[in-house]
Scaffold this motif. Sequence first.
Motif, short mmCIF file in Angstrom:
data_model
loop_
_atom_site.label_atom_id
_atom_site.label_comp_id
_atom_site.label_asym_id
_atom_site.label_seq_id
_atom_site.Cartn_x
_atom_site.Cartn_y
_atom_site.Cartn_z
N VAL A 37 0.84 -1.19 0.00
CA VAL A 37 0.00 0.00 0.00
C VAL A 37 0.88 1.25 0.00
N GLY A 38 0.43 2.27 -0.69
CA GLY A 38 1.18 3.52 -0.72
C GLY A 38 0.24 4.69 -0.74
N VAL A 39 0.65 5.80 -0.13
CA VAL A 39 -0.18 7.01 -0.12
C VAL A 39 0.72 8.21 -0.31
N ASP A 40 0.21 9.25 -0.94
CA ASP A 40 0.99 10.49 -1.02
C ASP A 40 0.04 11.68 -1.03
N ILE A 41 0.44 12.74 -0.36
CA ILE A 41 -0.36 13.98 -0.34
C ILE A 41 0.58 15.14 -0.67
N GLU A 42 0.09 16.08 -1.45
CA GLU A 42 0.92 17.23 -1.83
C GLU A 42 0.08 18.50 -1.79
N LEU A 43 0.76 19.60 -1.50
CA LEU A 43 0.17 20.91 -1.72
C LEU A 43 0.21 21.13 -3.23
N LYS A 80 -1.90 13.28 -10.24
CA LYS A 80 -1.11 12.25 -10.92
C LYS A 80 0.25 12.09 -10.25
N TRP A 81 0.83 13.23 -9.85
CA TRP A 81 2.11 13.17 -9.14
C TRP A 81 1.98 12.31 -7.87
N CYS A 82 0.91 12.59 -7.11
CA CYS A 82 0.68 11.81 -5.88
C CYS A 82 0.53 10.33 -6.21
N ALA A 83 -0.20 10.03 -7.29
CA ALA A 83 -0.41 8.63 -7.65
C ALA A 83 0.92 7.95 -7.98
N LYS A 84 1.81 8.66 -8.67
CA LYS A 84 3.12 8.09 -9.02
C LYS A 84 3.92 7.76 -7.76
N GLU A 85 3.94 8.72 -6.82
CA GLU A 85 4.68 8.49 -5.57
C GLU A 85 4.03 7.36 -4.76
N ALA A 86 2.70 7.33 -4.78
CA ALA A 86 1.99 6.27 -4.05
C ALA A 86 2.33 4.89 -4.64
N VAL A 87 2.47 4.84 -5.98
CA VAL A 87 2.81 3.57 -6.63
C VAL A 87 4.20 3.11 -6.18
N ILE A 88 5.16 4.03 -6.14
CA ILE A 88 6.52 3.68 -5.69
C ILE A 88 6.46 3.10 -4.27
N LYS A 89 5.67 3.74 -3.42
CA LYS A 89 5.57 3.26 -2.03
C LYS A 89 4.87 1.90 -1.96
N ALA A 90 3.83 1.74 -2.77
CA ALA A 90 3.09 0.46 -2.74
C ALA A 90 3.99 -0.69 -3.21
N VAL A 91 4.79 -0.43 -4.25
CA VAL A 91 5.70 -1.47 -4.74
C VAL A 91 6.71 -1.83 -3.64
N SER A 92 7.25 -0.79 -2.97
CA SER A 92 8.23 -1.04 -1.91
C SER A 92 7.61 -1.74 -0.71
N SER A 93 6.31 -1.55 -0.51
CA SER A 93 5.72 -2.10 0.72
C SER A 93 5.12 -3.49 0.54
N LEU A 94 5.21 -4.02 -0.68
CA LEU A 94 4.65 -5.37 -0.89
C LEU A 94 5.34 -6.38 0.02
N HIS A 95 6.67 -6.27 0.09
CA HIS A 95 7.45 -7.13 0.98
C HIS A 95 8.40 -6.24 1.76
N PRO A 96 7.91 -5.63 2.85
CA PRO A 96 8.73 -4.65 3.56
C PRO A 96 10.06 -5.20 4.04
N ASP A 97 10.15 -6.51 4.23
CA ASP A 97 11.40 -7.06 4.77
C ASP A 97 12.28 -7.73 3.72
N TRP A 98 11.90 -7.60 2.47
CA TRP A 98 12.77 -8.09 1.40
C TRP A 98 13.75 -6.98 1.04
N GLU A 99 14.72 -7.31 0.18
CA GLU A 99 15.70 -6.30 -0.20
C GLU A 99 15.01 -5.13 -0.92
N LYS A 100 15.67 -3.96 -0.88
CA LYS A 100 15.12 -2.76 -1.49
C LYS A 100 14.98 -2.95 -3.00
#
Length: 161
Positions: A37-43, A80-100
């Motif tokens: 899961v990923g979330v992003d908020i921007e001004l 769209k910018w927020c969605a892009k950042e949220a996607v990066i976070k979601a990909v990273s959080s699929l397996h939080p304890d696997w390698e980066k």
Amino acid sequence: MNDSLEGPKYALGYLAQQQASELLNKPLSPSKDSIGVGVDIELIQDININNPTFIERNFTTAEQTYCWSRPNAHASFAGKWCAKEAVIKAVSSLHPDWEKVWVRGSAAPLVDVEISMGVSGAPKAVLNGEVAEAAEKAGVSEIKVSISHIDAFAIATAIAK
Ligand SMILES: CC(C)(COP(=O)(O)OP(=O)(O)OC[C@H]1O[C@@H](n2cnc3c(N)ncnc32)[C@H](O)[C@@H]1OP(=O)(O)O)[C@@H](O)C(=O)NCCC(=O)NCCS
């Protein structure tokens, strides 16, 4: 052995071999059921749509065309910018304890995460280049995104599985 048992014996041996190979090919972690899961908020004002270099580095031509066609282009770019950042976070959080898997950090261009419109009217993410490689490494097979914006803020959530 009785000749009539040769057939079933062969069939059972074959099944056992198939099951063993399925087990051996299974990942060591329960990756199939994991969710990222990923979330992003921007001004909205922080997304500088008057900077052509920033826009070109981070938004595909189709994304730019879409955003400029919207009633509040600035909010749509920010969403769209927020969605892009949220996607990066979601990909990273699929397996939080696997390698980066996302190693480029905050200086990397985000043009490789394309947020386009689905036929249903909901946005969807299409991954290319290094982001697609990172997602593949993380075992991501599907991503969903949702975007919202109001007044000064844009926000997006992404789910990866
Ligand atoms: C990972 C990334 C999306 C984080 O974005 P950010 O705007 O720095 O972070 P936010 O302020 O929205 O959120 C911060 C939280 O995100 C979380 N976070 C940081 N890196 C993360 C990652 N790789 N995956 C998931 N969550 C992450 C952290 O919990 C952090 O809070 P903390 O520092 O208090 O622990 C960002 O660093 C990144 O790599 N972006 C992609 C490239 C990019 O932005 N390019 C800019 C081109 S101009």
